[in-house]
Motif scaffolding. Sequence first.
Motif, short mmCIF file in Angstrom:
data_model
loop_
_atom_site.label_atom_id
_atom_site.label_comp_id
_atom_site.label_asym_id
_atom_site.label_seq_id
_atom_site.Cartn_x
_atom_site.Cartn_y
_atom_site.Cartn_z
N MET A 180 0.81 -1.20 0.00
CA MET A 180 0.00 0.00 0.00
C MET A 180 0.85 1.26 0.00
N VAL A 181 1.92 1.27 0.79
CA VAL A 181 2.81 2.44 0.81
C VAL A 181 3.42 2.66 -0.57
N THR A 182 3.87 1.57 -1.19
CA THR A 182 4.44 1.68 -2.54
C THR A 182 3.40 2.20 -3.52
N TYR A 183 2.19 1.69 -3.42
CA TYR A 183 1.11 2.13 -4.32
C TYR A 183 0.84 3.63 -4.16
N GLN A 184 0.77 4.12 -2.92
CA GLN A 184 0.48 5.53 -2.69
C GLN A 184 1.61 6.42 -3.21
N ARG A 233 2.34 2.20 -17.05
CA ARG A 233 2.22 0.74 -17.09
C ARG A 233 3.44 0.09 -16.45
N TYR A 234 4.62 0.61 -16.76
CA TYR A 234 5.84 0.06 -16.17
C TYR A 234 5.82 0.19 -14.65
N VAL A 235 5.45 1.37 -14.18
CA VAL A 235 5.49 1.63 -12.74
C VAL A 235 4.46 0.78 -12.00
N LEU A 236 3.24 0.70 -12.53
CA LEU A 236 2.20 -0.09 -11.87
C LEU A 236 2.56 -1.58 -11.88
N PRO A 255 3.90 -5.50 -7.62
CA PRO A 255 4.12 -6.86 -7.10
C PRO A 255 5.59 -7.21 -6.98
N ALA A 256 6.41 -6.76 -7.92
CA ALA A 256 7.84 -7.05 -7.85
C ALA A 256 8.48 -6.38 -6.64
N THR A 257 8.01 -5.21 -6.28
CA THR A 257 8.53 -4.52 -5.10
C THR A 257 8.30 -5.34 -3.85
N THR A 258 7.09 -5.85 -3.70
CA THR A 258 6.78 -6.68 -2.53
C THR A 258 7.60 -7.96 -2.54
N ALA A 259 7.74 -8.57 -3.72
CA ALA A 259 8.50 -9.82 -3.82
C ALA A 259 9.97 -9.60 -3.46
N LEU A 260 10.56 -8.50 -3.94
CA LEU A 260 11.95 -8.22 -3.62
C LEU A 260 12.14 -7.94 -2.14
N PHE A 261 11.18 -7.27 -1.53
CA PHE A 261 11.26 -7.03 -0.09
C PHE A 261 11.28 -8.35 0.68
N LEU A 262 10.41 -9.26 0.31
CA LEU A 262 10.36 -10.55 0.98
C LEU A 262 11.63 -11.36 0.74
N GLN A 268 15.11 -3.73 -2.77
CA GLN A 268 14.28 -3.07 -3.78
C GLN A 268 15.08 -2.09 -4.62
N THR A 269 16.36 -1.87 -4.27
CA THR A 269 17.19 -0.90 -4.98
C THR A 269 17.30 -1.18 -6.48
N PRO A 270 17.57 -2.42 -6.91
CA PRO A 270 17.67 -2.65 -8.36
C PRO A 270 16.39 -2.29 -9.11
N LEU A 271 15.23 -2.58 -8.52
CA LEU A 271 13.97 -2.25 -9.18
C LEU A 271 13.78 -0.75 -9.28
N VAL A 272 14.16 -0.02 -8.24
CA VAL A 272 14.05 1.44 -8.27
C VAL A 272 14.92 2.01 -9.38
N PHE A 273 16.15 1.55 -9.48
CA PHE A 273 17.02 2.02 -10.55
C PHE A 273 16.47 1.65 -11.92
#
Length: 259
Positions: A98-102, A117-120, A124-131, A182-187
């Motif tokens: 939810m925080v990522t979505y906001q 589209r890329y960002v949305l 799911p990938a953000t949550t997966a990388l966190f886990l 999550q750093t690689p996904l952010v970059f």
Amino acid sequence: MAEELEIEEVEDGHELRMGFFEHLDELRQRLTRAVISLVIGTGVGFFIADRALDILREPFCRIPTVDNCELTILDPTGTIIVYFRVALMIGGILSIPMVTYQVLMFILPGLTRKEKRYVLASIPATTALFLIGTVFSWYVLLPPALGFLNNFQPQIFEPEWTADLYLSFVTSLIFWMGVAFQTPLVFFLISLLGFVNSATLIRQWRVAVIGASIAAALITPTIDPVNMFLVMAPLLALYALSIVLVYFGHRISGIDRED
């Protein structure tokens, strides 16, 4: 004509001011929703904190020299603080989507449809990388870190860890390594938007080393080089992965890169 021009400038200025305040109001709403999700997640955490405490205690119990698996509490409110810290960590993990979505929804109005589209799709990938980061810290980082700390100068020191300090170390390492993964996904995302390229990241490797050392010092509340290296090494590996993802991000987006 002069009066008309003056009115247009005032009206334009009014529109700019209204847009600015509306932007701030949207930011307030997004932050409020993020905080509410954290509060709800923490509320859920209170119901499962008992089980989480048992799980978080397992690495301590697996240390060969530890006979009694119970952690010490030195002050009357220590149990409440420890319980709340674990519940807050659970709330942070549960509220990550939810925080990522906001955050993404706040920046989406300035993006093109393709970029949206890329960002949305990255949520799911953000949550997966966190886990993945939390699992990595649990199975790879924690055992050697705790073993080193417990066996350091055993002829001089007899470790008797308190619950608050032990759980502070464990929860901090688990949570912030999840964030770091999550750093690689952010970059990758900002490369899709054209804000960074792989050549820039390669040139800034010295800055990355310094940043990784600072982050390792903040993530691990110890000053020993062993634990800092255990955290710093995966952070640098994530930076190297970021360079690769940024390279492919530019190829996908079709943005010309400058060396």
